[in-house]
Design an enzyme around this catalytic site. Sequence first.
Site, short mmCIF file in Angstrom:
data_model
loop_
_atom_site.label_atom_id
_atom_site.label_comp_id
_atom_site.label_asym_id
_atom_site.label_seq_id
_atom_site.Cartn_x
_atom_site.Cartn_y
_atom_site.Cartn_z
N ASP A 214 -16.01 58.25 -5.45
CA ASP A 214 -17.42 58.58 -5.29
C ASP A 214 -18.15 58.40 -6.63
O ASP A 214 -17.57 58.61 -7.71
CB ASP A 214 -17.49 60.06 -4.84
CG ASP A 214 -18.83 60.48 -4.32
OD1 ASP A 214 -19.59 59.61 -3.85
OD2 ASP A 214 -19.12 61.70 -4.35
N ASP B 44 -22.00 53.38 -8.88
CA ASP B 44 -23.32 54.01 -8.85
C ASP B 44 -24.16 53.56 -10.04
O ASP B 44 -24.07 54.11 -11.13
CB ASP B 44 -23.16 55.53 -8.83
CG ASP B 44 -24.50 56.24 -8.79
OD1 ASP B 44 -25.55 55.55 -8.75
OD2 ASP B 44 -24.52 57.49 -8.79
N HIS C 121 -27.91 66.45 -3.48
CA HIS C 121 -26.58 67.00 -3.77
C HIS C 121 -26.69 68.50 -4.03
O HIS C 121 -27.67 68.96 -4.61
CB HIS C 121 -26.00 66.33 -5.02
CG HIS C 121 -25.64 64.90 -4.83
ND1 HIS C 121 -26.07 63.91 -5.67
CD2 HIS C 121 -24.87 64.28 -3.89
CE1 HIS C 121 -25.57 62.73 -5.27
NE2 HIS C 121 -24.86 62.94 -4.18
#
Length: 276
Positions: A80, A102, A176
């Site tokens: 992730d 990311d 988040h």
Amino acid sequence: MGNLREALVYARENHYAIPAFNIFDYHSAWAVVRAGEDFHMPVILQTSAGTVRHYGARELKKQLEGLLERNQTEVYLHLDHCTDPKLAEACVDCGWDSVMFDGSALPFEENVRLTHEAARYAHKKGVCVEGELGTIEGAEEEAKAEKGQLAGLEESLLFIEKTEIDYYAPAIGTAHGVYKGVPNINFQLLEDLAAVTMTPIVIHGGTGLSDETFQRLVNCRAAKINISTALKCAYFHGIKEFMEKTPDDLSPLTLEDQCFQRIYEVAVHMLKTFRI
Ligand code: 13P
């Protein structure tokens, strides 16, 4: 078992989303896999960059090997929010099924360039790649943002085309961590994307969304939904309850069982909710 892109395309076509749970040790991973097996649903074991650094990629992969090899349901290993190309490559080399590069904090062209490089490296080894555009508010370990910025349709399509990613995480207004209010989600972007691209869509910031919101996301063809904070809360509540109820009990395995059970319940709830 095919690759994760194929599994997500299949999920999208069959009106469910595959949950990606941010696990942090063997027991949390086992609780998630067990839930997937009991409910005959695929699950994604998602590791943050911090978790990979904590154990080391090779060591972590070894720890999880037994769970990944079980054949009662599909279990995928995904990295992730990784901003470090070298760490993403290490996970590819160590056998992750999928990695997220990311570059969302970078200017568009730079995000495209680095995400595309990550995709080219991963694809040579049969590993899938997730990319992100826009800014998802809140904090997921190293991925932190004070203020969200939504992704738009045109730039999303350009990003998907130029990066050759396997699935796409647009910032749509989720956050988040724990929500402070009711999130204002851009469902329209999901509908517009679903109408013009087969690339599966990933939703970040799953913790705290209502069951209705999850179902609407699945209706809009979201294929992967990320859950992290809810697992961590379950783990710490398990410890707190154990310490309060049985302060003199020195049985680590009973404590682990309680934490396992709480994480398992979160995973079961998500698995049930992500099917429509
Ligand atoms: P939550 O912590 O809000 O569940 O978000 C998880 C996430 O999106 C991981 O990338």
